[in-house]
Design a protein around this motif. Structure first.
Motif, PDB file in Angstrom:
ATOM      1  N   ASP A   1      23.931  31.695  71.583  1.00 50.13           N
ATOM      2  CA  ASP A   1      23.129  31.639  72.807  1.00 50.13           C
ATOM      3  C   ASP A   1      22.241  32.874  72.896  1.00 50.13           C
ATOM      4  O   ASP A   1      21.070  32.840  72.535  1.00 50.13           O
ATOM      5  CB  ASP A   1      24.043  31.521  74.021  1.00 50.13           C
ATOM      6  N   LYS A   2      22.815  34.003  73.321  1.00 54.54           N
ATOM      7  CA  LYS A   2      22.018  35.214  73.510  1.00 54.54           C
ATOM      8  C   LYS A   2      22.556  36.347  72.636  1.00 54.54           C
ATOM      9  O   LYS A   2      23.717  36.363  72.257  1.00 54.54           O
ATOM     10  CB  LYS A   2      22.036  35.636  74.982  1.00 54.54           C
TER      11      LYS A   2
ATOM     12  N   THR B   1      26.475  22.879  72.699  1.00 48.10           N
ATOM     13  CA  THR B   1      25.294  22.068  72.381  1.00 48.10           C
ATOM     14  C   THR B   1      25.768  20.725  71.818  1.00 48.10           C
ATOM     15  O   THR B   1      26.964  20.520  71.587  1.00 48.10           O
ATOM     16  CB  THR B   1      24.392  22.756  71.330  1.00 48.10           C
TER      17      THR B   1
ATOM     18  N   ARG C   1      27.140  26.942  69.634  1.00 52.60           N
ATOM     19  CA  ARG C   1      26.120  27.643  68.862  1.00 52.60           C
ATOM     20  C   ARG C   1      25.756  28.962  69.542  1.00 52.60           C
ATOM     21  O   ARG C   1      26.101  29.197  70.702  1.00 52.60           O
ATOM     22  CB  ARG C   1      24.873  26.773  68.711  1.00 52.60           C
TER      23      ARG C   1
ATOM     24  N   ASN D   1      31.754  32.170  79.146  1.00 54.79           N
ATOM     25  CA  ASN D   1      30.691  33.151  78.912  1.00 54.79           C
ATOM     26  C   ASN D   1      31.242  34.507  78.450  1.00 54.79           C
ATOM     27  O   ASN D   1      30.897  35.552  78.990  1.00 54.79           O
ATOM     28  CB  ASN D   1      29.835  33.342  80.170  1.00 54.79           C
TER      29      ASN D   1
ATOM     30  N   THR E   1      26.546  35.975  72.915  1.00 52.17           N
ATOM     31  CA  THR E   1      27.234  34.932  73.677  1.00 52.17           C
ATOM     32  C   THR E   1      26.967  33.605  72.970  1.00 52.17           C
ATOM     33  O   THR E   1      26.044  33.493  72.153  1.00 52.17           O
ATOM     34  CB  THR E   1      26.747  34.864  75.136  1.00 52.17           C
ATOM     35  N   VAL E   2      27.792  32.623  73.273  1.00 50.16           N
ATOM     36  CA  VAL E   2      27.644  31.305  72.659  1.00 50.16           C
ATOM     37  C   VAL E   2      27.570  30.246  73.742  1.00 50.16           C
ATOM     38  O   VAL E   2      27.933  30.488  74.898  1.00 50.16           O
ATOM     39  CB  VAL E   2      28.807  30.998  71.684  1.00 50.16           C
ATOM     40  N   LYS E   3      27.096  29.042  73.365  1.00 54.15           N
ATOM     41  CA  LYS E   3      26.936  27.965  74.333  1.00 54.15           C
ATOM     42  C   LYS E   3      27.300  26.630  73.699  1.00 54.15           C
ATOM     43  O   LYS E   3      27.286  26.462  72.473  1.00 54.15           O
ATOM     44  CB  LYS E   3      25.484  27.916  74.832  1.00 54.15           C
TER      45      LYS E   3
ATOM     46  N   ALA F   1      32.417  29.816  75.088  1.00 57.19           N
ATOM     47  CA  ALA F   1      31.216  29.197  75.646  1.00 57.19           C
ATOM     48  C   ALA F   1      31.432  28.797  77.105  1.00 57.19           C
ATOM     49  O   ALA F   1      30.535  28.953  77.944  1.00 57.19           O
ATOM     50  CB  ALA F   1      30.825  27.977  74.811  1.00 57.19           C
TER      51      ALA F   1
END
Length: 286
Positions: free
Chosen positions: A275-276, A268, A273, A249, A264-266, A246
């Motif tokens: 992402d895209k 939170t 969680r 990226n 991809t993850v981010k 995350a």
């Protein structure tokens, strides 16, 4: 460097086994089950083209097992290695290297085939070098009772007998591997010394997730497979990796997710969680 998805045949596994202690009411939101509690699984191998080198990451189940065997996993023979490679303009004889993240049958089965007379086993890629590591090889050839059914001798021993086996030594948790054109993260939660490739392509880091993150539904930390030999270690390894993914990226290539090819993850408030979501077609002009 070019990378391509190679579909080796979808199958199904028990949803409860795939999510361990997590209740079905939660995991079925992302991975719906059929009437037999089975969920859809992909066998998405990866082909790396770098100059004259053509490396295949994992090989799926292959096609040499019995119909009874494939029946346990509801194997969909719509895709296989040969047709997928041919669609890309390649054949088995073009493969120079086969990198096996680990030797469970759904990752290594396609590495070995029957010969033309169907009497003996032989490597499916006659001109390739097969890559694993010492610790995992020993683990797979002297299996514990829990994993024994996942390490099939016919998928493993013929690699050594052929003289095409090559060992990658582990010298650190993560090390760039010039000889493999990518870096490798070694993890031990799912099985001993599973290898997770990190590839640099067009300024982006792509990570082939193998069974560290089988599907996008496994992103929450407690969502750990019942198949993992050391689930608490998986949780820790996954936490460290997802934090890094995350932050930096990373683009995560999912081997077993039939619905998501690359994600991809981010960060939170609930932790890392999704992402895209991307397809290979969106990211690469293959």
């Amino acid at each position: 460097m070019n990378i391509y998805p190679v579909e080796a045949g979808n199958f199904k596994l028990d949803g409860g086994a795939m999510f361990g202690v997590v209740p079905k009411s939660l995991w079925s939101r992302t991975n719906p089950a059929d009437s037999n509690n089975m969920i859809d699984m992909a066998a998405r191998c990866l082909l790396i083209e770098n100059g004259d080198r053509l490396t295949l990451l994992d090989t799926g189940m292959g096609n040499k097992q019995s119909e009874k065997f494939f029946g346990y996993y509801y194997m969909d023979h719509k895709y296989d290695l040969d047709s997928s490679l041919n669609k890309l303009g390649f054949s088995r004889d073009d493969i120079t290297d086969v990198f096996l993240t680990h030797l469970h049958f759904d990752h290594s089965g396609g590495a070995i085939v029957y010969n033309k007379e169907k009497k003996i086993y032989e490597p499916a890629f006659a001109k390739a070098k097969f890559h694993t590591n010492h610790n995992h090889w020993k683990w797979a050839t002297e299996p514990n009772e829990r994993e024994k059914a996942s390490f099939l001798k016919e998928n493993i021993l013929p690699i050594k007998e052929s003289g095409q086996l090559h060992f990658i030594d582990q010298t650190s948790e993560f090390q760039e591997r010039e000889e493999m054109d990518f870096g490798i993260l070694f993890v031990d939660g799912h099985t001993e010394k599973m290898m997770i490739p990190h590839l640099e392509v067009d300024g982006k880091t792509f990570v082939y997730m193998a069974d560290l993150l089988p599907t996008a539904g496994h992103i929450p930390l407690p969502y750990v497979m019942g198949y993992d030999t050391r689930p608490l270690l998986t949780l820790d390894e996954k936490a460290k990796f997802l934090d890094r993914a995350a932050t930096h990226n990373y683009y995560l290539i999912l081997e077993h997710d039939p619905f998501h090819e690359i994600i991809t993850v981010k960060h939170t408030d609930k932790g890392v969680r999704l992402d895209k979501v991307f397809t290979f077609k969106e990211l690469f002009d293959n």
